[in-house]
Design a protein around this motif. Sequence first.
Motif, mmCIF file in Angstrom:
data_model
loop_
_atom_site.group_PDB
_atom_site.id
_atom_site.type_symbol
_atom_site.label_atom_id
_atom_site.label_comp_id
_atom_site.label_asym_id
_atom_site.label_seq_id
_atom_site.Cartn_x
_atom_site.Cartn_y
_atom_site.Cartn_z
ATOM 1 N N MET A 53 0.820 -1.208 0.000
ATOM 2 C CA MET A 53 0.000 0.000 0.000
ATOM 3 C C MET A 53 0.857 1.263 0.000
ATOM 4 S SD MET A 53 -2.898 -0.984 -0.602
ATOM 5 C CE MET A 53 -3.462 0.708 -0.680
ATOM 6 N N LEU A 54 1.980 1.228 0.708
ATOM 7 C CA LEU A 54 2.893 2.378 0.670
ATOM 8 C C LEU A 54 3.421 2.582 -0.742
ATOM 9 C CD1 LEU A 54 4.879 1.860 3.997
ATOM 10 C CD2 LEU A 54 3.154 3.625 3.521
ATOM 11 N N SER A 55 3.684 1.489 -1.424
ATOM 12 C CA SER A 55 4.142 1.565 -2.810
ATOM 13 C C SER A 55 3.020 2.064 -3.729
ATOM 14 C CB SER A 55 4.631 0.191 -3.264
ATOM 15 O OG SER A 55 4.960 0.189 -4.624
ATOM 16 N N ALA A 56 1.821 1.523 -3.570
ATOM 17 C CA ALA A 56 0.689 1.875 -4.436
ATOM 18 C C ALA A 56 0.281 3.339 -4.291
ATOM 19 C CB ALA A 56 -0.510 0.982 -4.132
ATOM 20 N N THR A 57 0.470 3.881 -3.117
ATOM 21 C CA THR A 57 0.073 5.266 -2.888
ATOM 22 C C THR A 57 1.224 6.247 -3.098
ATOM 23 O OG1 THR A 57 0.481 4.993 -0.515
ATOM 24 C CG2 THR A 57 -1.792 4.665 -1.295
ATOM 25 N N GLY A 58 2.385 5.740 -3.503
ATOM 26 C CA GLY A 58 3.512 6.603 -3.835
ATOM 27 C C GLY A 58 4.329 7.074 -2.645
ATOM 28 N N VAL A 59 4.077 6.538 -1.465
ATOM 29 C CA VAL A 59 4.845 6.929 -0.286
ATOM 30 C C VAL A 59 6.278 6.415 -0.395
ATOM 31 C CG1 VAL A 59 5.024 6.697 2.238
ATOM 32 C CG2 VAL A 59 2.782 7.038 1.165
ATOM 33 N N ILE A 60 6.434 5.204 -0.937
ATOM 34 C CA ILE A 60 7.759 4.653 -1.218
ATOM 35 C C ILE A 60 7.809 4.346 -2.718
ATOM 36 C CG2 ILE A 60 8.045 3.688 1.103
ATOM 37 C CD1 ILE A 60 7.433 0.912 -0.079
#
Length: 187
Positions: free
Chosen positions: A174-181
């Motif tokens: 989810m962090l990847s999907a939302t652009g956080v990482i």
Amino acid sequence: MTARTRIGLVLGAWGLFYCLYRAYYALGGTVGMFGTPVSHQQWLLVNAIGAGILLVAAVLPVATLPLWRHPFGRRGMEVLCWVAAVGCVMHALVDAIQRGLSLAGLLYLELPFWTAVDRRMADLQDLLFNEPWFLAEGLLWAWLAVTGLSAGTARRRWLISAGTAVAVLTVIGMLSATGVIGTFIVG
């Protein structure tokens, strides 16, 4: 028939069901398509590869049932079940959350393989059909493992490690999907 055999057969049938769905599209079926792919040939190929992988997923739990009778095979099956359970459940959770956020207008999903797409239909098809399949597949692999583990510490350790891995990988997804990482893709 043992519980393990029944679960293996259900897993095989469940995999075959999804394999037939992908094979339908690989053979040119169009019912249920939510858009126009950039390349029809690529669409056919992706679905053919998916059908092939799913055929392996259908055969594997049945073909490997005899391994549970041998100590070394049992260890291998515990690992296989762990990887399949964690991978499928994490995939289902990450994609279902993404599709839910997309439907709510909170996340824009890139769909680069489509020239025209009904995003709402794509989200609903994934949320109501594809991801429940992955969730059930993962839970069935976990159930298969639990039937092969002795009650007590080994079973608890397997379930806790699988649950922890699902939680960690879902958060990372989810962090990847939302652009956080940055982009982080597993499976």
